[in-house]
Design an enzyme around this catalytic site. Structure first.
Site, mmCIF file in Angstrom:
data_model
loop_
_atom_site.group_PDB
_atom_site.id
_atom_site.type_symbol
_atom_site.label_atom_id
_atom_site.label_comp_id
_atom_site.label_asym_id
_atom_site.label_seq_id
_atom_site.Cartn_x
_atom_site.Cartn_y
_atom_site.Cartn_z
ATOM 1 N N ARG A 62 0.811 -1.208 0.000
ATOM 2 C CA ARG A 62 0.000 0.000 0.000
ATOM 3 C C ARG A 62 0.848 1.263 0.000
ATOM 4 O O ARG A 62 0.416 2.315 -0.469
ATOM 5 C CB ARG A 62 -0.942 -0.029 1.215
ATOM 6 C CG ARG A 62 -1.693 1.249 1.471
ATOM 7 C CD ARG A 62 -2.806 1.068 2.490
ATOM 8 N NE ARG A 62 -2.396 0.354 3.686
ATOM 9 C CZ ARG A 62 -1.711 0.879 4.686
ATOM 10 N NH1 ARG A 62 -1.296 2.145 4.630
ATOM 11 N NH2 ARG A 62 -1.405 0.161 5.750
ATOM 12 N N TYR A 115 -15.545 21.721 -12.444
ATOM 13 C CA TYR A 115 -16.074 20.411 -12.825
ATOM 14 C C TYR A 115 -17.212 20.016 -11.881
ATOM 15 O O TYR A 115 -17.088 20.135 -10.656
ATOM 16 C CB TYR A 115 -14.906 19.436 -12.741
ATOM 17 C CG TYR A 115 -15.173 17.980 -12.970
ATOM 18 C CD1 TYR A 115 -15.859 17.522 -14.097
ATOM 19 C CD2 TYR A 115 -14.675 17.036 -12.068
ATOM 20 C CE1 TYR A 115 -16.048 16.166 -14.309
ATOM 21 C CE2 TYR A 115 -14.858 15.680 -12.272
ATOM 22 C CZ TYR A 115 -15.547 15.250 -13.388
ATOM 23 O OH TYR A 115 -15.727 13.902 -13.592
ATOM 24 N N ASP A 187 -7.023 22.129 -11.226
ATOM 25 C CA ASP A 187 -7.378 21.000 -12.080
ATOM 26 C C ASP A 187 -6.858 21.325 -13.475
ATOM 27 O O ASP A 187 -7.364 22.209 -14.159
ATOM 28 C CB ASP A 187 -8.898 20.803 -12.084
ATOM 29 C CG ASP A 187 -9.317 19.560 -12.865
ATOM 30 O OD1 ASP A 187 -8.577 19.131 -13.763
ATOM 31 O OD2 ASP A 187 -10.399 19.018 -12.567
ATOM 32 N N LYS A 212 -7.917 10.538 -18.364
ATOM 33 C CA LYS A 212 -8.044 11.166 -19.673
ATOM 34 C C LYS A 212 -6.770 10.977 -20.513
ATOM 35 O O LYS A 212 -6.490 9.881 -20.968
ATOM 36 C CB LYS A 212 -8.380 12.638 -19.503
ATOM 37 C CG LYS A 212 -9.864 12.932 -19.362
ATOM 38 C CD LYS A 212 -10.460 12.498 -18.044
ATOM 39 C CE LYS A 212 -11.879 13.010 -17.866
ATOM 40 N NZ LYS A 212 -12.485 12.526 -16.605
#
Length: 395
Positions: A62, A115, A187, A212
């Protein structure tokens, strides 16, 4: 000296070369070009003393593996950051970045163009943590100072803004925020780390929906956060405390996509401009929102702060277009898929209703609108598809 150092040590490399070489070191893996996909939870220690010292490079799956470390190193280099961390999605990256610099009682400024899922997170999660959220006009620039309060600790920016593609004067906003010691988050998914360097513009936390353009093939959910020296301790601490870990196969696909991001973005842009040039002459089309266009209100800021543009833009249908006409247009498209997200190889389209999505500012009249992502198909075929859809919708 290892294999990669022999190739790159001491050289001021161009972005395309960095994309091809960053985040991999064949010298660590017997000369193999790509880092291995490490599936791991338990990591063994040679003895109790090493375990107690915490000095071993890897301690638990992790907390990082050679696979996750490779992508984080690549993002850190591309962004010019003090450090980077991976997230499970773009929205998860937004949430982690926000939580890493906010606490109860803080005042948080977010642009009205943010967004939609970012707004939902800010409206539903942050108030429960006693964080005061305020939306602001994205055009404020340095005048954002007028909104500062004694407890303003973070300012969010997004450029271009979702759906309306409005640009923000990021250096001016960042400079104002620095004056009160506030953290600046951005962003930057639309431009990617290739076409915009947020940390060079004064941003502290640069957020990407790696889903993306980094991944680029519509098959992985991923987010990245790159931090300045100021923001890195808080991000690194929260990331570990929240137990965030991205699956190694997803990280591998992101690394693979990263290598071709530049050539893909070049084609996305080329195809997008071909489609936009055609749309400009269509009688069914009103305003086109794409900051790379000289006629766009945000073009000067885009040209100053960005080095390229991607394949996502929006346009309004002509005034008087009905909801039924808009629906027929989308329903008769063949090559454009109707789906959320973007950044993959395929072209996508979604209807957009701008009225009612803002709270601090007003947008254009209640036109029917479309958001398109232009993929890697031949633009002639995409134009033919759009043409037949217009004809069926408006005749």
């Amino acid at each position: 000296m290892d294999l990669m150092q022999k190739k790159t040590s001491g050289k001021n490399l161009q972005p395309d070369t960095v994309l091809a070489h960053t985040g991999r070191d064949p010298g660590d893996f017997h000369g193999f070009v790509n880092p291995p996909v490490v599936h791991a939870s338990t990591v063994l220690y040679p003895d109790v003393e090493t375990m107690a010292s915490g000095g071993q490079r890897y301690s638990y799956g992790r907390r990082g593996t050679p696979t996750t470390e490779a992508l984080e190193n690549a993002i850190t280099e591309l962004e010019g950051a003090a450090g980077s961390r991976l997230a499970n999605s773009g929205l998860n990256a937004v949430a982690l970045a926000c939580l890493s610099c906010l606490k109860a009682g803080d005042h948080f400024l977010i642009p009205d163009t943010a967004y939609g899922p970012t707004r939902h997170f800010a409206d539903t999660v942050l108030p429960n943590l006693n964080v005061v959220v305020e939306y602001y006009d994205p055009a404020l620039g340095e005048n954002i100072r007028s909104l500062f309060r004694p407890n303003t600790t973070a300012v969010f920016v997004e450029a271009p803004g979702s759906l309306t593609f409005e640009m923000q004067d990021i250096p001016a906003i960042a400079d104002a925020a620095k004056g009160i010691g506030a953290t600046v988050l951005m962003d930057n998914t639309w431009a990617s780390p290739l076409y915009c360097k947020p940390l060079e513009l004064g941003v502290d936390l640069s957020i990407q929906a790696g889903t993306k353009y980094i991944v680029g093939h519509s098959d992985v959910m991923l987010g990245t956060i790159a931090a300045s020296a100021k923001a890195w301790p808080g991000l690194n601490s929260l990331h570990g405390a929240m137990g965030v870990h991205v699956a190694p196969d997803d990280v591998y696909l992101a690394l693979r996509g990263l290598r071709t991001m530049s050539v893909r973005l070049e084609r996305h842009y080329k195809n997008t401009m071909a489609v936009i040039d055609w749309l400009r002459d269509r009688p069914e089309v009103g305003a086109i929102r794409y900051p790379a266009l000289e006629t766009d209100p945000g073009h000067a800021i885009w040209k100053r702060d960005f080095s390229g543009a991607s394949g996502l833009f929006a346009f309004d249908f002509k005034e008087g277009t009905t909801a039924d006409q808009s629906a027929r247009f989308f329903n008769t498209l063949n090559l454009f898929g109707l789906g959320f997200s973007w950044g993959g190889f395929e072209s996508l389209a979604i209807p957009v209703k701008l009225k009612g999505i803002r709270t601090a500012t007003q947008v254009a009249p209640n036109f029917q609108s479309a958001r398109l992502h232009i993929g890697l198909e031949d633009p002639k075929d995409l134009i033919s598809d759009l043409e037949q859809a217009f004809e069926k919708a408006f005749t």
